[in-house]
Design an enzyme around this catalytic site. Structure first.
Site, short mmCIF file in Angstrom:
data_model
loop_
_atom_site.label_atom_id
_atom_site.label_comp_id
_atom_site.label_asym_id
_atom_site.label_seq_id
_atom_site.Cartn_x
_atom_site.Cartn_y
_atom_site.Cartn_z
N ASP A 126 0.85 -1.20 0.00
CA ASP A 126 0.00 0.00 0.00
C ASP A 126 0.88 1.25 0.00
O ASP A 126 1.89 1.32 0.73
CB ASP A 126 -0.91 -0.01 1.24
CG ASP A 126 -2.04 0.99 1.14
OD1 ASP A 126 -3.21 0.57 1.13
OD2 ASP A 126 -1.76 2.21 1.06
N ILE A 127 0.50 2.21 -0.81
CA ILE A 127 1.30 3.45 -0.94
C ILE A 127 1.16 4.35 0.30
O ILE A 127 2.02 5.20 0.54
CB ILE A 127 0.87 4.20 -2.22
CG1 ILE A 127 2.00 5.10 -2.74
CG2 ILE A 127 -0.41 5.00 -2.01
CD1 ILE A 127 1.72 5.64 -4.13
N ASN A 136 -13.04 -3.07 2.75
CA ASN A 136 -14.08 -2.04 2.78
C ASN A 136 -14.95 -2.10 1.52
O ASN A 136 -14.44 -2.30 0.43
CB ASN A 136 -13.42 -0.65 2.85
CG ASN A 136 -12.58 -0.46 4.09
OD1 ASN A 136 -12.89 -1.00 5.14
ND2 ASN A 136 -11.50 0.29 3.97
N HIS A 165 -15.69 3.55 4.14
CA HIS A 165 -14.29 3.97 3.98
C HIS A 165 -13.60 3.40 2.76
O HIS A 165 -12.37 3.35 2.72
CB HIS A 165 -13.46 3.65 5.25
CG HIS A 165 -14.04 4.21 6.50
ND1 HIS A 165 -14.02 5.56 6.80
CD2 HIS A 165 -14.73 3.62 7.50
CE1 HIS A 165 -14.64 5.76 7.94
NE2 HIS A 165 -15.09 4.60 8.39
N GLN A 166 -14.37 2.96 1.77
CA GLN A 166 -13.72 2.49 0.53
C GLN A 166 -13.45 3.69 -0.37
O GLN A 166 -14.36 4.44 -0.71
CB GLN A 166 -14.61 1.48 -0.21
CG GLN A 166 -13.92 0.90 -1.45
CD GLN A 166 -14.79 -0.11 -2.20
OE1 GLN A 166 -15.98 -0.24 -1.92
NE2 GLN A 166 -14.19 -0.81 -3.12
N HIS A 206 -10.51 -4.94 -2.81
CA HIS A 206 -9.17 -5.16 -2.28
C HIS A 206 -9.24 -5.55 -0.81
O HIS A 206 -10.11 -5.09 -0.07
CB HIS A 206 -8.27 -3.93 -2.46
CG HIS A 206 -8.86 -2.65 -1.93
ND1 HIS A 206 -9.80 -1.92 -2.62
CD2 HIS A 206 -8.63 -1.98 -0.77
CE1 HIS A 206 -10.13 -0.85 -1.91
NE2 HIS A 206 -9.44 -0.87 -0.78
N PHE A 207 -8.31 -6.40 -0.42
CA PHE A 207 -8.14 -6.81 0.97
C PHE A 207 -6.87 -6.14 1.48
O PHE A 207 -5.82 -6.27 0.86
CB PHE A 207 -7.99 -8.33 1.08
CG PHE A 207 -9.26 -9.08 0.78
CD1 PHE A 207 -9.70 -9.25 -0.52
CD2 PHE A 207 -10.01 -9.64 1.81
CE1 PHE A 207 -10.87 -9.93 -0.81
CE2 PHE A 207 -11.19 -10.32 1.53
CZ PHE A 207 -11.62 -10.47 0.23
N HIS A 208 -6.99 -5.44 2.60
CA HIS A 208 -5.81 -4.89 3.26
C HIS A 208 -5.27 -5.96 4.23
O HIS A 208 -6.05 -6.52 5.01
CB HIS A 208 -6.17 -3.69 4.14
CG HIS A 208 -6.72 -2.50 3.42
ND1 HIS A 208 -5.97 -1.39 3.14
CD2 HIS A 208 -7.97 -2.23 2.95
CE1 HIS A 208 -6.73 -0.47 2.54
NE2 HIS A 208 -7.94 -0.96 2.41
#
Ligand code: 5GP
Length: 146
Positions: free
Chosen positions: A34-35, A90, A96-97, A103-105
């Protein structure tokens, strides 16, 4: 255009048009750092199938993610030395998306770094639970018959 088919920055990452720190890739799944990490090792796991939300994902894309998610979690743990982590997924801007591509964090949890969660549990109401189950079972049955 249907939101589930709108292009996002993740399409460009999948296509290699925007660089990423690639953690894992196969023909259906891509994982990259993640950036804007909440902690060192914060990784995103995405299907190559372009869908905005988890409930829109095909069974095949979902299975492909499920097959590699624990493996990528293990790599994150080994690489960071973390022993705790959150998997966050999300759906919808009010949840909060920001990027409308599933995507899965994977977020390693260290003492201070990582995901902060506000969690205010209520009490399960028995009447409401019964009504919910009736509707959920009907929805699952309809989905199975699709
Ligand atoms: P969401 O809030 O939609 O669940 O999270 C989107 C995540 O994507 C954020 O954590 C954000 O930092 C990350 N992100 C957004 N754009 C990029 C990008 O161009 N490259 C990478 N590696 N991560 C991104």
């Amino acid at each position: 255009m249907d939101q589930s088919h709108q292009a996002t920055i993740f399409d460009k990452i999948i296509a290699g048009e925007i660089p990423c720190h690639r953690v894992y890739e196969d023909d259906r799944v891509l994982a990259f750092l993640d950036i804007g990490p909440l902690s060192p090792g914060h990784t995103l796991v995405i299907p190559k199938e372009r869908k905005a939300h988890l409930h829109q994902l095909s069974d095949d894309a979902a299975a492909a993610i499920g097959r590699v998610l624990p493996r990528i979690c293990r790599a994150v743990l080994q690489a960071t030395g973390a022993t705790a982590y959150n998997v966050l997924q999300n759906n919808g801007s009010s949840a909060h998306q920001l990027v409308m591509h599933v995507h899965f964090h994977i977020i390693p949890k260290f003492e201070r770094d990582g995901l902060g969660i506000g969690w205010k549990p209520g009490k399960l109401d028995q009447t409401q639970a019964k009504a919910l189950l009736t509707r959920m079972h009907a929805a699952l049955e309809a989905d199975r018959a699709r």
